[in-house]
Design a protein around this motif. Structure first.
Motif, mmCIF file in Angstrom:
data_model
loop_
_atom_site.group_PDB
_atom_site.id
_atom_site.type_symbol
_atom_site.label_atom_id
_atom_site.label_comp_id
_atom_site.label_asym_id
_atom_site.label_seq_id
_atom_site.Cartn_x
_atom_site.Cartn_y
_atom_site.Cartn_z
ATOM 1 N N GLY A 47 0.793 -1.226 0.000
ATOM 2 C CA GLY A 47 0.000 0.000 0.000
ATOM 3 C C GLY A 47 0.822 1.270 0.000
ATOM 4 O O GLY A 47 0.431 2.270 0.618
ATOM 5 N N MET A 48 1.959 1.254 -0.669
ATOM 6 C CA MET A 48 2.811 2.443 -0.724
ATOM 7 C C MET A 48 2.093 3.568 -1.457
ATOM 8 O O MET A 48 1.569 3.378 -2.554
ATOM 9 C CB MET A 48 4.121 2.105 -1.436
ATOM 10 C CG MET A 48 4.996 1.105 -0.691
ATOM 11 S SD MET A 48 5.782 1.815 0.760
ATOM 12 C CE MET A 48 6.925 2.959 -0.019
ATOM 13 N N ASP A 49 2.063 4.724 -0.818
ATOM 14 C CA ASP A 49 1.416 5.893 -1.411
ATOM 15 C C ASP A 49 2.139 7.139 -0.925
ATOM 16 O O ASP A 49 1.953 7.597 0.211
ATOM 17 C CB ASP A 49 -0.063 5.957 -1.015
ATOM 18 C CG ASP A 49 -0.822 7.053 -1.770
ATOM 19 O OD1 ASP A 49 -0.171 7.823 -2.500
ATOM 20 O OD2 ASP A 49 -2.059 7.128 -1.607
ATOM 21 N N LEU A 50 3.010 7.683 -1.778
ATOM 22 C CA LEU A 50 3.774 8.864 -1.397
ATOM 23 C C LEU A 50 2.871 10.083 -1.220
ATOM 24 O O LEU A 50 3.211 11.015 -0.483
ATOM 25 C CB LEU A 50 4.846 9.155 -2.452
ATOM 26 C CG LEU A 50 5.922 8.067 -2.621
ATOM 27 C CD1 LEU A 50 6.932 8.472 -3.680
ATOM 28 C CD2 LEU A 50 6.620 7.785 -1.296
ATOM 29 N N GLY A 51 1.724 10.069 -1.879
ATOM 30 C CA GLY A 51 0.792 11.182 -1.708
ATOM 31 C C GLY A 51 0.292 11.288 -0.275
ATOM 32 O O GLY A 51 0.122 12.396 0.252
ATOM 33 N N MET A 52 0.035 10.144 0.364
ATOM 34 C CA MET A 52 -0.395 10.156 1.762
ATOM 35 C C MET A 52 0.687 10.727 2.665
ATOM 36 O O MET A 52 0.399 11.454 3.626
ATOM 37 C CB MET A 52 -0.748 8.746 2.207
ATOM 38 C CG MET A 52 -1.958 8.153 1.502
ATOM 39 S SD MET A 52 -2.273 6.439 2.012
ATOM 40 C CE MET A 52 -2.569 6.678 3.763
ATOM 41 N N LEU A 53 1.949 10.432 2.350
ATOM 42 C CA LEU A 53 3.047 10.977 3.143
ATOM 43 C C LEU A 53 3.129 12.493 2.999
ATOM 44 O O LEU A 53 3.337 13.213 3.980
ATOM 45 C CB LEU A 53 4.360 10.329 2.716
ATOM 46 C CG LEU A 53 5.625 10.805 3.438
ATOM 47 C CD1 LEU A 53 5.539 10.488 4.927
ATOM 48 C CD2 LEU A 53 6.862 10.154 2.823
ATOM 49 N N VAL A 54 2.930 12.971 1.778
ATOM 50 C CA VAL A 54 2.971 14.421 1.556
ATOM 51 C C VAL A 54 1.796 15.108 2.240
ATOM 52 O O VAL A 54 1.943 16.177 2.852
ATOM 53 C CB VAL A 54 2.986 14.722 0.040
ATOM 54 C CG1 VAL A 54 2.887 16.216 -0.210
ATOM 55 C CG2 VAL A 54 4.253 14.156 -0.599
#
Length: 277
Positions: A47-54
């Motif tokens: 479930g990698m999602d760089l948008g959630m981190l940003v």
């Protein structure tokens, strides 16, 4: 009239490039494709999602802002933290040293340099694989139910896990030593214990001691995690401060852990250098 003689440097012949066969290129392309596919599957599966981190940057900023400045009050924060760091060190130390007798037995039975019985060898290897496969946290949870909360459960968990890890490392070190002295003792009728004590162990003592020091460094850090599940030490205080939303105290304990880990690492590195041939 003098004539200057100059020597011409010999011309270098061009090195022919080795052409790769189509089969080699195909195999390399297939390996790359498989690796890329595995990483894509892992990316989707986790479930990698760089948008959630940003999007969640403000939560991290709030967390860090609440942790600074660290709470340096002597009583109870620093005082309890120093005592817990000492307990964490004791857990890592006992978890390492108390596993050595069990490690010697398992690595002797699981080393071809000492044991020639295939069934016993495979059984010892199986026990070591099991002890390595079960995480020390799981062992800690099991022993917490048996002996209750506290450092004792953490020591027992590290003894079990470290026996499996160090047994594998020691057995491989024993298999790398010269087999001549062991063969001579075996022909003379020496027992397995005599082979280990007089031929195998003396040949690899520096390497074994280095592995023990390495595992001590690892176990001190592992005892921090064990404290999160009730095995005592500084990890217990970190978990407690997080549950109470006292992130400033949490940061103080983390800084103490950093100092402890660096001190243990420097000490083990110094001893390993002194033991190096």
């Amino acid at each position: 009239m003098s004539v200057l003689m100059t020597e011409r440097a010999p011309e270098r012949l061009p090195v022919p490039r080795r052409r790769r066969s189509p089969r080699t290129l195909a195999i390399g392309g297939a390996v790359v494709a498989v690796l890329v596919g595995l990483h894509v599957a892992a990316w989707i599966g986790t479930g990698m999602d760089l948008g959630m981190l940003v999007d969640g940057w403000h939560g991290m900023v709030r967390f860090v802002s609440e942790a600074f400045p660290p709470d340096l009050a002597w009583d109870p924060v620093v005082k309890d933290g120093l005592h817990a760091c000492l307990v964490t060190l004791w857990i890592g130390l006992l978890g390492t040293t108390l596993s050595i007798p069990f490690t010697i037995v398992l690595c002797a039975l699981g080393s071809r340099a000492v044991n020639g019985n295939a069934a016993v060898y495979q059984a010892a290897r199986g026990v070591m694989s099991f002890l390595r496969a079960v995480p020390d946290v799981v062992f800690a949870l099991i022993f917490v139910t048996a002996v209750g909360l506290g450092p004792f459960a953490g020591v027992l968990a590290l003894v079990c896990n470290n026996t499996g890890v160090m047994g594998k490392l020691w057995s491989e070190a024993m298999e790398e030593v010269d087999d001549g002295p062991a063969q001579a003792l075996r022909i003379a009728g020496a027992s397995r214990a005599q082979l280990v004590a007089h031929a195998v162990l003396p040949a690899c003592v520096p390497q074994l001691v280095g592995l023990v020091l390495y595992r001590l460094d690892v176990n001190v850090r592992a005892s921090l995690v064990l404290g999160l599940v009730g095995a005592g030490g500084i990890g217990f205080l970190i978990n407690q401060s997080i549950q109470e939303f006292r992130f400033d105290q949490m940061l103080t304990y983390i800084l103490m852990v950093l100092v402890l880990v660096v001190a243990v690492d420097l000490l083990s590195s110094f001893v390993r250098r002194r033991l190096a041939p």
